[in-house]
Design an enzyme around this catalytic site. Structure first.
Site, PDB file in Angstrom:
ATOM      1  N   ASP A 390       0.823  -1.204   0.000  1.00  0.00           N
ATOM      2  CA  ASP A 390       0.000   0.000   0.000  1.00  0.00           C
ATOM      3  C   ASP A 390       0.860   1.258   0.000  1.00  0.00           C
ATOM      4  OD1 ASP A 390      -2.681   1.286   0.411  1.00  0.00           O
ATOM      5  OD2 ASP A 390      -1.712   1.969   2.244  1.00  0.00           O
ATOM      6  N   GLU A 443       1.140  -0.486  -5.197  1.00  0.00           N
ATOM      7  CA  GLU A 443       0.181   0.582  -5.438  1.00  0.00           C
ATOM      8  C   GLU A 443       1.004   1.863  -5.542  1.00  0.00           C
ATOM      9  OE1 GLU A 443      -3.485   3.110  -3.528  1.00  0.00           O
ATOM     10  OE2 GLU A 443      -1.811   2.406  -2.342  1.00  0.00           O
TER      11      GLU A 443
END
Length: 716
Positions: A390, A443
């Site tokens: 993330d 990401e």
């Protein structure tokens, strides 16, 4: 028990604290029949001491008698040697003990024939650390831990403390202020508002996924394989409506989710963070237990069952992993030993501007060791197939979301976070080294170079990168009224400029359906429900045939009408409407087509496998391109018409003579469309078009994507 000399006599001195004891004595275990040495009570609180002359340190227990007459004989925690070796500590301080999760934390074990739990915690600036829990009445006087040299690690083996016991660490800083801290390496936690760790071994589950694991390892080094991912939030995919809408457990959810995902043709699920977190509204992205599945949906064994069941059904599982930041909760990592231990002290480096959280100090060896161990532990203990990392962009840049003067340049004067970049390369290399076939996915939303290239080539070492640019462009396009789309035609084509710079996954994730952004269906321009459904079918048809792996957030496959809410289940009742069921059937068939045709699923990273037929027809809002298999035996033509106007006798150039079979039409009545099409296919005519010597004369239904297949083996 310590060597001592009293009045010139050598011996040992034993001290003990038992607040419930009226009397206490020392029992020598290797000398049966030897009288016990009574201890003197030096303080009414329960502090005892005895000097035993003429003895060296010996194997012993403490026998104590309560004021109500009960007698207990127990092992002394301080009679056991440390459970960590000098080599363990050296590698940890160096940042290279990759499985430090097997050393720090709480580990049930036997020392000799004595059962208990070995506790260890890193707190280098602490002046004192004590273990507290139900087993000692949360009294920090009972189990002061031992510092192990200059390592910063405090350790203690506590006999007769086993699985299920709650515990924390009482940590005194250099100024004498005490903080109650939960275990950074804890494997299980109690639920809010409490936050104690629970002694637990995550090694009880008997795995049955051997075949899956062998296949996974055999696929190592082959990133261009079919991959269609269904992103799931475990607590809100479905709720048990018969029991007031409670969440299903990991065990309850496993067969239901496996049935659905298998039928829909997805190859993997990606679960939003399952590592322990205190605040449900963070969706798991503010982690306090980096080594523990959250208690919300079951035990660690329940989560292992969940993964095992998916594997045995042929489904891979990716988890969101969050090494970019952590919350400020006082019981967790923040200021762990009274100093900024895991985070940077300077807020220009250590404070995350967007989320009010703290940023890890990636330059500190032990912090890097902690994070690497977290990643590896999920693969080791839980057989996870991939880590979606993330917020990578926030890790790469020191000025991320910061104004001038709010950040500190690196040692070269630049904005890149050199330590974070080195950490990402290290963790990617170690994941691939220890667990071949496991995927790492970034990401990452910037133009940082070589995110999904090997570290040996100067890359970050990820297997894949989320294609955030193409996602934003396509949504901007489809949000427009079709009459205005001609002015934004480049939103469909610009992505090909950088398509082969990275190994991309096309994504429409949870981030696109929250915070007043509207659901995927709600984004689809103006018009009726039927118009929006047609637009969304066209978008999915375009995306599933465009190069790149696929990811879709739950509910988007059937056109959830409202934004996602983590606190309730999806709107499954919508499937009774043809527009929604049609969307679901289309996504199912797109997955099946994608998986069954190598030209659509194993050529994503080969530029020669893609060719525009006409990417410049903005005036009509049509687009067409070709996909080829590696051998040139099949060709696929994809044609999109993104206005409501049905176009007839529309010529599209093709590279081969013969029959082009219409294999998918998003306007099919089966998917809730009007049913216009090309009667199963078209033969190529000799009319030149789009730079080819032959073409197809097609009917293009409004707001649709059509897919045609040519095969060298088919009769002309």
């Amino acid at each position: 028990m310590h060597p001592a000399k009293v009045k010139r006599k050598s011996g040992v001195v034993v001290r003990a604290f038992r607040r419930d004891a009226a009397k206490c004595s020392v029992v020598e275990l290797d000398a049966p029949g030897q009288p016990a040495w009574p201890m003197e009570k030096l303080a009414d609180e329960g502090f005892f001491e005895v000097f035993i002359p003429g003895k060296k340190i010996f194997h012993h227990q403490l026998r104590f008698e309560t004021s109500w007459g009960d007698i207990h004989q127990v092992y002394n925690a301080y009679s056991f040697l440390p459970t960590l070796s000098e080599q363990d500590l050296y590698l940890f301080n160096e940042g290279n003990e990759h499985r430090i999760y097997d050393k720090l934390g709480a580990h049930p074990r036997k020392l000799g024939d004595v059962p208990g739990t070995a506790f260890a915690v890193w707190a280098p600036a602490a002046s004192r650390v004590s273990l507290v829990g139900n087993f000692n009445g949360w009294d920090a006087r009972y189990h002061p831990m031992r510092p192990l040299g200059g390592s910063g690690v405090w350790e203690l083996f506590v006999p007769d403390v086993g699985e299920g016991e709650l515990y924390k660490f009482a940590v005194w800083d250099a100024h004498g202020h005490m903080r109650l801290k939960t275990d950074p390496y804890g494997t299980r936690f109690e639920g809010p508002p409490n936050n104690a760790a629970i002694v637990h071994s995550p090694r009880h589950h008997t795995w049955g996924d051997g075949e899956w694991m062998a296949r996974r390892a055999a696929q190592a080094g082959n990133p261009d394989r079919p991959m269609s991912v269904y992103e799931v939030h475990i607590g809100s995919w479905k709720r048990n409506l018969a029991e007031a809408g409670r969440c299903f457990t990991y065990r309850e959810l496993a067969p239901m989710l496996a049935d659905y995902v298998t039928d829909m043709g997805f190859t993997h699920i990606e679960v939003m963070p399952v590592a322990e977190f205190p605040f449900p509204g963070s969706w798991g992205y503010q982690v306090t237990g980096y080594f523990a599945p959250t208690h919300r949906w079951g035990t660690p064994e329940d989560f292992q069952f969940f993964v095992d069941h998916l594997h045995q059904r042929g489904i891979g599982i990716i988890v969101d992993w969050v090494p970019a930041h952590f919350p400020r909760d006082a019981f967790a990592l923040a200021e762990f030993d009274g100093t900024h231990l895991y985070e940077h002290a300077d807020p220009r480096l250590g404070a995350h501007q967007d989320w009010g959280t703290l940023i890890f100090n990636y330059g500190r060896h032990e912090v890097r060791c902690f994070l690497v161990a977290s990643a590896l532990s999920w693969l080791d203990r839980y057989h996870i197939d991939g880590l979606r990392v993330d917020a990578v962009a926030s890790m790469l840049y020191l000025d991320y979301s910061r104004k001038e003067g709010e950040w500190i340049p690196n040692r070269y004067g630049g904005r890149e976070n050199i330590e974070a970049i080195a950490f990402l390369r290290q963790v990617n290399d170690l994941v691939h080294h220890y667990y071949p076939g496991v995927l790492t996915i970034a990401e990452e939303s910037t133009a940082f170079a070589k995110v999904s290239h090997p570290t040996s080539e100067g890359g970050l070492g990820f297997d894949y990168k989320w294609n955030m640019g193409m996602m934003h462009d396509t949504l901007l396009y489809f949000q427009k009224d079709p009459v205005h789309r001609k002015w934004s035609h480049d939103k469909l084509t610009f992505g090909m400029v950088y398509q082969y710079s990275e190994k991309f996954i096309m994504v429409y994730s949870h981030d696109e359906v929250v915070h007043l952004k509207g659901s995927m269906l709600a984004k689809m321009g103006a018009g009726t429900l039927a118009d929006k459904a047609a637009n969304l079918r066209a978008l999915y048809g375009f995306v599933w045939t465009y190069p790149g792996k696929k990811l879709l957030f739950m509910g988007s496959e059937f056109g959830q009408r409202t934004e996602w809410n983590y606190d309730i289940g999806l709107e499954w009742q919508l499937l009774q409407h043809p527009e929604h069921e049609g969307l679901r059937l289309l996504v199912r068939d797109l997955n099946r087509l994608y998986l069954s045709e190598p030209a659509l699923s194993t050529t994503d990273f080969r530029p020669e496998s893609f060719r525009w037929v006409n990417g410049n027809d903005g005036d009509h809002s049509t687009i067409s391109f070709l996909r080829f298999d590696a051998e040139g035996r099949t060709a696929w033509l994809v044609v999109g018409n993104f206005t409501p106007v049905t176009r007839t006798r529309f010529h599209v150039g093709v590279p081969h003579k013969g029959y082009w079979r219409e294999v998918l039409n998003t306007n099919s009545s089966y998917y809730g469309g009007a049913g216009f099409g090309n009667h199963g296919g078209r033969p190529a005519s000799t009319i030149p078009s789009d730079g080819f010597e032959q073409s197809l004369s097609l009917t293009l239904p409004g707001l649709s994507v059509l897919v045609f297949k040519w095969s060298a083996d088919a009769p002309v």
